[in-house]
Design a protein around this motif. Structure first.
Motif, PDB file in Angstrom:
ATOM      1  N   PRO A  68      -9.181  -9.167  -3.501  1.00 29.06           N
ATOM      2  CA  PRO A  68      -8.318  -9.293  -2.329  1.00 29.06           C
ATOM      3  C   PRO A  68      -7.715  -7.919  -1.998  1.00 29.06           C
ATOM      4  O   PRO A  68      -7.593  -7.068  -2.873  1.00 29.06           O
ATOM      5  CB  PRO A  68      -7.235 -10.277  -2.801  1.00 29.06           C
ATOM      6  CG  PRO A  68      -7.915 -11.071  -3.875  1.00 29.06           C
ATOM      7  CD  PRO A  68      -8.836 -10.097  -4.573  1.00 29.06           C
ATOM      8  N   GLN A  69      -7.339  -7.696  -0.745  1.00 31.02           N
ATOM      9  CA  GLN A  69      -6.983  -6.348  -0.309  1.00 31.02           C
ATOM     10  C   GLN A  69      -5.973  -5.656  -1.218  1.00 31.02           C
ATOM     11  O   GLN A  69      -6.157  -4.498  -1.594  1.00 31.02           O
ATOM     12  CB  GLN A  69      -6.466  -6.372   1.126  1.00 31.02           C
ATOM     13  CG  GLN A  69      -7.566  -6.459   2.169  1.00 31.02           C
ATOM     14  CD  GLN A  69      -7.064  -6.145   3.568  1.00 31.02           C
ATOM     15  OE1 GLN A  69      -5.862  -6.156   3.837  1.00 31.02           O
ATOM     16  NE2 GLN A  69      -7.989  -5.862   4.467  1.00 31.02           N
ATOM     17  N   ASN A  70      -4.895  -6.337  -1.571  1.00 29.81           N
ATOM     18  CA  ASN A  70      -3.871  -5.675  -2.387  1.00 29.81           C
ATOM     19  C   ASN A  70      -4.387  -5.348  -3.782  1.00 29.81           C
ATOM     20  O   ASN A  70      -4.093  -4.282  -4.339  1.00 29.81           O
ATOM     21  CB  ASN A  70      -2.602  -6.526  -2.460  1.00 29.81           C
ATOM     22  CG  ASN A  70      -2.849  -7.891  -3.085  1.00 29.81           C
ATOM     23  OD1 ASN A  70      -3.939  -8.439  -2.985  1.00 29.81           O
ATOM     24  ND2 ASN A  70      -1.831  -8.441  -3.727  1.00 29.81           N
ATOM     25  N   ILE A  71      -5.208  -6.223  -4.347  1.00 32.45           N
ATOM     26  CA  ILE A  71      -5.766  -5.980  -5.679  1.00 32.45           C
ATOM     27  C   ILE A  71      -6.828  -4.883  -5.616  1.00 32.45           C
ATOM     28  O   ILE A  71      -6.903  -4.011  -6.491  1.00 32.45           O
ATOM     29  CB  ILE A  71      -6.362  -7.283  -6.254  1.00 32.45           C
ATOM     30  CG1 ILE A  71      -5.231  -8.294  -6.506  1.00 32.45           C
ATOM     31  CG2 ILE A  71      -7.141  -7.014  -7.530  1.00 32.45           C
ATOM     32  CD1 ILE A  71      -5.718  -9.650  -6.965  1.00 32.45           C
ATOM     33  N   ALA A  72      -7.648  -4.895  -4.559  1.00 30.76           N
ATOM     34  CA  ALA A  72      -8.674  -3.862  -4.401  1.00 30.76           C
ATOM     35  C   ALA A  72      -8.030  -2.488  -4.251  1.00 30.76           C
ATOM     36  O   ALA A  72      -8.488  -1.500  -4.840  1.00 30.76           O
ATOM     37  CB  ALA A  72      -9.540  -4.168  -3.179  1.00 30.76           C
ATOM     38  N   ALA A  73      -6.944  -2.403  -3.470  1.00 28.47           N
ATOM     39  CA  ALA A  73      -6.250  -1.127  -3.287  1.00 28.47           C
ATOM     40  C   ALA A  73      -5.645  -0.639  -4.597  1.00 28.47           C
ATOM     41  O   ALA A  73      -5.728   0.544  -4.938  1.00 28.47           O
ATOM     42  CB  ALA A  73      -5.163  -1.264  -2.219  1.00 28.47           C
TER      43      ALA A  73
ATOM     44  N   LEU B 150       0.821  -1.204   0.000  1.00 24.00           N
ATOM     45  CA  LEU B 150       0.000   0.000   0.000  1.00 24.00           C
ATOM     46  C   LEU B 150       0.854   1.253   0.000  1.00 24.00           C
ATOM     47  O   LEU B 150       0.530   2.245  -0.654  1.00 24.00           O
ATOM     48  CB  LEU B 150      -0.936  -0.002   1.212  1.00 24.00           C
ATOM     49  CG  LEU B 150      -1.998  -1.107   1.201  1.00 24.00           C
ATOM     50  CD1 LEU B 150      -2.845  -1.035   2.460  1.00 24.00           C
ATOM     51  CD2 LEU B 150      -2.869  -1.006  -0.035  1.00 24.00           C
ATOM     52  N   LEU B 151       1.966   1.230   0.745  1.00 25.95           N
ATOM     53  CA  LEU B 151       2.875   2.384   0.734  1.00 25.95           C
ATOM     54  C   LEU B 151       3.457   2.596  -0.659  1.00 25.95           C
ATOM     55  O   LEU B 151       3.598   3.732  -1.123  1.00 25.95           O
ATOM     56  CB  LEU B 151       3.999   2.167   1.757  1.00 25.95           C
ATOM     57  CG  LEU B 151       3.587   2.268   3.227  1.00 25.95           C
ATOM     58  CD1 LEU B 151       4.735   1.860   4.134  1.00 25.95           C
ATOM     59  CD2 LEU B 151       3.135   3.687   3.554  1.00 25.95           C
ATOM     60  N   SER B 152       3.782   1.508  -1.334  1.00 30.88           N
ATOM     61  CA  SER B 152       4.309   1.621  -2.695  1.00 30.88           C
ATOM     62  C   SER B 152       3.264   2.184  -3.641  1.00 30.88           C
ATOM     63  O   SER B 152       3.559   3.002  -4.509  1.00 30.88           O
ATOM     64  CB  SER B 152       4.769   0.241  -3.195  1.00 30.88           C
ATOM     65  OG  SER B 152       5.809  -0.249  -2.377  1.00 30.88           O
ATOM     66  N   LEU B 153       1.984   1.782  -3.465  1.00 29.23           N
ATOM     67  CA  LEU B 153       0.910   2.294  -4.309  1.00 29.23           C
ATOM     68  C   LEU B 153       0.719   3.785  -4.112  1.00 29.23           C
ATOM     69  O   LEU B 153       0.557   4.540  -5.071  1.00 29.23           O
ATOM     70  CB  LEU B 153      -0.394   1.561  -3.994  1.00 29.23           C
ATOM     71  CG  LEU B 153      -0.522   0.145  -4.548  1.00 29.23           C
ATOM     72  CD1 LEU B 153      -1.706  -0.544  -3.920  1.00 29.23           C
ATOM     73  CD2 LEU B 153      -0.643   0.177  -6.053  1.00 29.23           C
ATOM     74  N   ALA B 154       0.766   4.237  -2.861  1.00 26.42           N
ATOM     75  CA  ALA B 154       0.610   5.674  -2.591  1.00 26.42           C
ATOM     76  C   ALA B 154       1.744   6.461  -3.207  1.00 26.42           C
ATOM     77  O   ALA B 154       1.549   7.535  -3.776  1.00 26.42           O
ATOM     78  CB  ALA B 154       0.552   5.915  -1.080  1.00 26.42           C
ATOM     79  N   ALA B 155       2.979   5.930  -3.131  1.00 26.49           N
ATOM     80  CA  ALA B 155       4.125   6.628  -3.700  1.00 26.49           C
ATOM     81  C   ALA B 155       4.046   6.685  -5.213  1.00 26.49           C
ATOM     82  O   ALA B 155       4.570   7.603  -5.845  1.00 26.49           O
ATOM     83  CB  ALA B 155       5.415   5.917  -3.280  1.00 26.49           C
TER      84      ALA B 155
END
Length: 236
Positions: free
Chosen positions: A56-61, A11-16
């Motif tokens: 799944p959480q990572n895919i949904a994010a 999630l941190l990588s996605l935000a960055a």
């Protein structure tokens, strides 16, 4: 524990990566909007976006992040103009399946590729109205078009703003929103009827016991109470 750690890192990588994703998705043909001569007296564009995704959480994010980036790019914003304000927030559906939501705010003049944007009147689940050229908020649907706002100043035009009073949305030609809360600049319209330009009245109207604001092209406010004429909108 290891799964939670991996998810947090993801999630941190996605935000960055949000800024890079928005920049990459921006249309190559878009050009910055012309700056008005009296920019100090013109309020900013502020757009609130919501990205949604499922799985799944990572895919949904990741899906919510992508949805957010695509919306920003479609409106002409690059990554440096947008910041995540909330999320990802997860809603458990079943098993490992989740809905994810991420919110962001974009500020500044977006790049534009067209001289006008459509001013749509939206209606929400409780009958409340918003008139905007920007995104359709969750739960709202387009009720109809009110005309076209210029994306940059034209001779004889002034800015039109989205404002709020007691959570009720209304439009105004006053950058100070007549003493109420500022939301965003929408574009430029005519305060008086223009010559040799196709236009229609833009009325401030009120409906119901609470006098909820809405905008209309009908001078009789579609049978509801009138709050006066705001000006004239280009109809092409």
């Amino acid at each position: 524990m290891h799964r939670t750690s991996r998810l947090r890192t993801s999630l941190l990588s996605l935000a960055a990566a949000l800024a890079a994703a928005m920049t990459a998705a921006a249309p190559a043909s878009a050009a910055p909007a012309a700056a008005p001569a009296s920019a100090a007296n013109v309020g900013p564009v502020v757009v609130h976006l919501t990205g949604m995704g499922s799985g799944p959480q990572n895919i949904a994010a990741a899906a919510a992040q992508d949805h957010l980036a695509r919306q920003a790019a479609e409106l002409g914003f690059n990554g440096s103009q947008c910041r995540v304000t909330e999320g990802p927030v997860f809603q458990h559906v079943t098993g490992i399946y989740y809905n994810a939501m991420i919110k962001a705010t974009c500020n500044g003049d977006p790049a534009v590729s067209t001289p006008t944007r459509t001013l749509n009147r939206l209606i929400g689940p409780n009958g409340e109205h918003i008139s905007t050229v920007w995104n359709v908020p969750p739960g709202y649907r387009v009720e109809g078009s009110l005309g076209q706002l210029y994306t940059s100043p034209r001779e004889g035009t002034v800015p039109l703003y989205h404002c709020v009073v007691r959570r009720d949305n209304f439009l105004s030609g006053d950058v100070n929103c007549e003493g109420q809360t500022y939301v965003s600049r929408l574009g430029w319209f005519y305060p008086g009827q223009p010559a040799d330009v196709a236009s229609a009245p833009l009325m401030r109207c009120m409906v119901g016991k609470q006098r909820e604001f809405f905008e209309s092209n009908a001078t009789n406010c579609e049978g509801q109470a009138s709050g006066g004429q705001l000006g004239w909108i280009f109809t092409g």
